[in-house]
Design a protein around this motif. Structure first.
Motif, short mmCIF file in Angstrom:
data_model
loop_
_atom_site.label_atom_id
_atom_site.label_comp_id
_atom_site.label_asym_id
_atom_site.label_seq_id
_atom_site.Cartn_x
_atom_site.Cartn_y
_atom_site.Cartn_z
N ARG A 1 -42.92 5.05 1.47
CA ARG A 1 -42.83 4.41 2.68
C ARG A 1 -41.51 4.50 3.07
N MET A 2 -40.59 4.34 2.30
CA MET A 2 -39.15 4.55 2.62
C MET A 2 -38.89 6.09 2.80
N ALA A 3 -39.27 6.83 2.28
CA ALA A 3 -39.11 8.49 2.37
C ALA A 3 -39.66 8.50 3.76
N LYS A 4 -41.00 8.14 3.87
CA LYS A 4 -41.48 8.53 5.03
C LYS A 4 -40.95 8.15 6.25
N TRP B 1 -38.88 -5.24 -1.00
CA TRP B 1 -38.20 -5.23 0.24
C TRP B 1 -39.41 -5.74 1.17
N SER B 2 -39.34 -6.62 2.14
CA SER B 2 -39.89 -6.95 3.32
C SER B 2 -40.18 -5.47 4.09
N ARG C 1 -37.76 -1.44 7.15
CA ARG C 1 -37.31 -0.59 8.49
C ARG C 1 -36.07 -0.62 8.84
N ARG C 2 -35.36 -1.66 8.67
CA ARG C 2 -33.87 -1.74 8.97
C ARG C 2 -33.22 -0.83 8.21
N ARG C 3 -33.38 -0.58 6.94
CA ARG C 3 -32.54 0.09 5.99
C ARG C 3 -32.88 1.35 5.97
N SER C 4 -34.09 1.59 6.50
CA SER C 4 -34.68 3.16 6.51
C SER C 4 -33.87 3.87 7.71
N PHE C 5 -33.34 3.23 8.52
CA PHE C 5 -32.40 3.93 9.89
C PHE C 5 -30.89 3.99 9.29
#
Length: 222
Positions: free
Chosen positions: A42-45, A112-113, A118-122
């Motif tokens: 999910r993070m990579a996506k 991770w929540s 979502r926040r860290r992915s950006f």
């Protein structure tokens, strides 16, 4: 068709050396620590999707934004080169990076929540780790080379969008399997590759900044 494929290939060839996801993957892994396979996917996506839209916006809108604020492309390249070079220099000289894998692993369980993911992915993973100032400057340069005729512009735009998609697909694959790459390299190999990646970032930053300085000097010589 030749113009279409030329434009489609131009984008990955231009952006991938700057994005450099293979070299950045160890840094990304050291910052995220061990993750569950589903979380890593999910993070990579999310990072790939963020990078896709960031690159699309900078290619098609970036030049207009610069014109609105009266900022020239050489200035963007100089600023981007400084930022990229400083980031690489910090990684190259930060002795704590050698212990980062262990420290992150000890402090982070991978749970991770959704909001945190979502926040860290950006920030900081999509920007500035993956799509940094140098990549943005290169994307704006691609946008300024778009043809003006409507039909040619449409063909080139579609080809450029496909090129951006291919670029972000490579980012997704590198980050998705960063853990496998880390296991293959081991702690020593990961540290060596991370240091080498930091040095490459310094070189890329100098090259981007020098390109901007050269353009300014050539403008003054006219």
């Amino acid at each position: 068709m030749i113009a279409f494929f030329k434009a489609m290939i131009l984008v990955p060839i231009t952006l991938l050396p700057l994005v450099n996801p293979i070299a950045i993957a160890p840094i990304y892994l050291s910052m995220t620590g061990p993750q569950e396979p589903d979380v890593a996917k999910r993070m990579a996506k999310r990072i790939a999707v963020n990078c896709f839209f960031m690159l699309m916006v900078t290619i098609f809108v970036g030049s207009y934004v610069l014109n609105f604020f009266g900022i020239s492309l050489p200035i963007v390249r100089i600023a981007g080169g400084i930022v990229v070079g400083m980031a690489g220099w910090k990684l190259l000289n930060d002795q704590s990076q050698d212990k980062l894998l262990n420290s992150v692993a000890a402090s982070h369980t991978g749970a991770w929540s959704k909001e945190e993911l979502r926040r860290r992915s950006f920030y900081p993973f999509s920007f500035p780790l993956t799509v940094g100032p140098g990549t943005i400057a290169a994307s704006i340069t691609i946008g300024t080379q778009m043809p003006r005729k409507p039909i040619d512009w449409l063909v080139t735009s579609v080809a450029s969008a496909i090129g951006v998609l291919l670029t972000t697909l490579v980012v997704y694959l590198c980050y998705r399997f960063a853990r496998n790459m880390g296991q293959f390299l081991g702690d020593v190999g990961g540290t060596v590759l991370m240091r080498l990646s930091a040095f490459i970032l310094v070189c890329i930053g100098i090259e981007i900044g020098w390109a901007g300085v050269s353009e300014l000097l050539s403008d003054l010589a006219r």
